[in-house]
Design an enzyme around this catalytic site. Structure first.
Site, PDB file in Angstrom:
ATOM      1  N   GLY A  87      63.075  36.070  39.484  1.00  0.00           N
ATOM      2  CA  GLY A  87      61.844  36.447  38.778  1.00  0.00           C
ATOM      3  C   GLY A  87      60.667  35.542  39.077  1.00  0.00           C
ATOM      4  O   GLY A  87      59.790  35.354  38.242  1.00  0.00           O
ATOM      5  N   GLY A  89      58.921  35.505  42.347  1.00  0.00           N
ATOM      6  CA  GLY A  89      58.085  35.879  43.487  1.00  0.00           C
ATOM      7  C   GLY A  89      58.603  35.371  44.816  1.00  0.00           C
ATOM      8  O   GLY A  89      57.908  35.425  45.824  1.00  0.00           O
ATOM      9  N   SER A  92      64.031  37.230  45.050  1.00  0.00           N
ATOM     10  CA  SER A  92      65.447  37.252  44.684  1.00  0.00           C
ATOM     11  C   SER A  92      65.970  38.682  44.544  1.00  0.00           C
ATOM     12  O   SER A  92      67.079  38.988  44.985  1.00  0.00           O
ATOM     13  CB  SER A  92      65.691  36.479  43.396  1.00  0.00           C
ATOM     14  OG  SER A  92      64.973  37.074  42.350  1.00  0.00           O
ATOM     15  N   ALA A  95      66.423  40.230  48.063  1.00  0.00           N
ATOM     16  CA  ALA A  95      67.586  39.686  48.773  1.00  0.00           C
ATOM     17  C   ALA A  95      68.871  40.275  48.196  1.00  0.00           C
ATOM     18  O   ALA A  95      69.794  40.648  48.931  1.00  0.00           O
ATOM     19  CB  ALA A  95      67.599  38.167  48.680  1.00  0.00           C
ATOM     20  N   ASP A 137      59.218  43.536  50.604  1.00  0.00           N
ATOM     21  CA  ASP A 137      60.182  42.461  50.353  1.00  0.00           C
ATOM     22  C   ASP A 137      61.544  42.760  50.964  1.00  0.00           C
ATOM     23  O   ASP A 137      62.178  41.888  51.568  1.00  0.00           O
ATOM     24  CB  ASP A 137      60.352  42.252  48.840  1.00  0.00           C
ATOM     25  CG  ASP A 137      59.074  41.775  48.175  1.00  0.00           C
ATOM     26  OD1 ASP A 137      58.010  41.799  48.819  1.00  0.00           O
ATOM     27  OD2 ASP A 137      59.144  41.371  47.005  1.00  0.00           O
TER      28      ASP A 137
END
Ligand code: PMV
Length: 323
Positions: A87, A89, A92, A95, A137
């Site tokens: 949480g 940025g 996580s 991934a 991301d």
């Protein structure tokens, strides 16, 4: 022989330029970092478990969603392990989404899935869990290294096209870009920002304000300038553009007083070339580009942050050894 277990890991990331704007199809530029999340899955369970506990959508939202979207066989025993603060940025959830989908696709297909399929499945998982997302991301976490997302496929010796991800009328073209060694320090406010809430907040602003739509476009333009500055190794210009990107994110309302204090503290440190929040904001982390990482880290800690230097990770998704 049937494969009964699979293991995968994927890195976190920092967004150098373009968060939030990339949700609207504008370019973004990110770098995978050498902190990873690992997931192992075995097809031996009588019920789905995560780290020994029954799968619970409240605590395992991304895993539960990935299973719902991309798995239709027997229950799995899953183990996760992460070096990435959640949480904040640093990617996580991306991934985790990449690693869990890699494990699911590996077991489902009984063959190595193409990385583009994993990237796409991970994006669907993030999108469905958060309610809105760009594939930035999850793409960076899958590909590793430096990744430039663009609404159009880019040609040229300095970029390598990786894959395209589409959703609705938008498309994002992922490209590998070489990024010089960047001395980056991350400062974590320790306050968790919820990506979905920040994305929804920006959406409301963008829907109602031409000013916000301009800011989004400005971020897109500045991202391409940042990519060029990185290509020619002009780190002063990169730092300057990071400062400007931060100003536009502030305008969009995702900055917080705490992030602002850390950005200011980093900018005052000798050797800092630029600083900005990274990721969704509303808490989470900022990054500083600096010629004196130790000094910058010390100043950020003095300002009350958890601070650490980050190394880039050229490696993205990795299938770990199967026993
Ligand atoms: O805070 P993070 O690491 O989840 O980054 C979010 C980046 C956004 O651009 C705000 C959202 C997205 O999906 O691209």
């Amino acid at each position: 022989m049937e494969l009964l277990e699979a293991h995968a890991s994927a890195p976190g990331k920092v967004i150098l330029f373009g968060e939030h704007a990339v949700v609207y199809g504008e370019p973004s530029l990110s770098l995978a970092v050498a902190r990873r999340t690992r997931v192992s899955g075995e097809t031996v369970g009588s019920q789905f478990t995560v780290n020994g506990f029954p799968l619970n959508p409240e605590f395992h939202a991304y895993i539960e969603r990935a299973i719902r979207l991309h798995w239709d066989a027997v229950p799995l025993r899953l183990q996760t392990e992460s070096e990435i603060p959640s949480g904040s940025g640093i990617g996580s959830s991306a991934a985790l989404s990449v690693a869990i989908n890699a494990v699911l696709l590996r077991l489902k297909r009984q063959a190595m899935p193409p990385v583009a399929d994993v990237a796409s499945a991970a994006f669907e998982t993030e999108f469905a869990t958060q309610g809105a997302a760009s594939p930035n991301d999850t793409t960076v976490s899958t590909a590793g290294g430096g990744v430039l997302m663009s609404p159009r496929r880019l040609e040229g010796a300095e970029v390598e096209f990786l894959w395209r991800i589409q959703r609705g009328e938008r498309e994002w073209n992922a490209h590998r870009v070489r990024i010089p060694r960047l001395p980056l320090v991350v400062g974590n406010t320790g306050m968790k920002g919820k990506t979905s809430e920040q994305v929804a907040k920006v959406r409301r602003f963008v829907e109602h304000s031409a000013f916000a739509r301009d800011a989004i476009r400005d971020i897109g333009r500045l991202t391409l300038q940042g990519a060029e500055a990185l290509r020619v190794g002009d780190l002063r210009r990169v730092g300057d553009l990071m400062n400007r990107n931060h100003g536009l994110l502030h305008t969009l309302g995702v900055d917080t007083p705490r992030l602002e204090q850390l950005v200011e503290a980093a900018r005052k440190a000798p050797g800092t070339l630029g600083a900005k929040l990274t990721g969704a904001g509303g808490g989470g982390c900022m990054i500083a580009l600096t010629e004196q990482p130790e000094e910058c880290r010390r100043r950020l800690e003095q300002a009350g942050a958890m601070a650490f230097s980050v190394e880039a990770s050229p490696e993205g998704l990795r299938f770990e050894q199967e026993r």
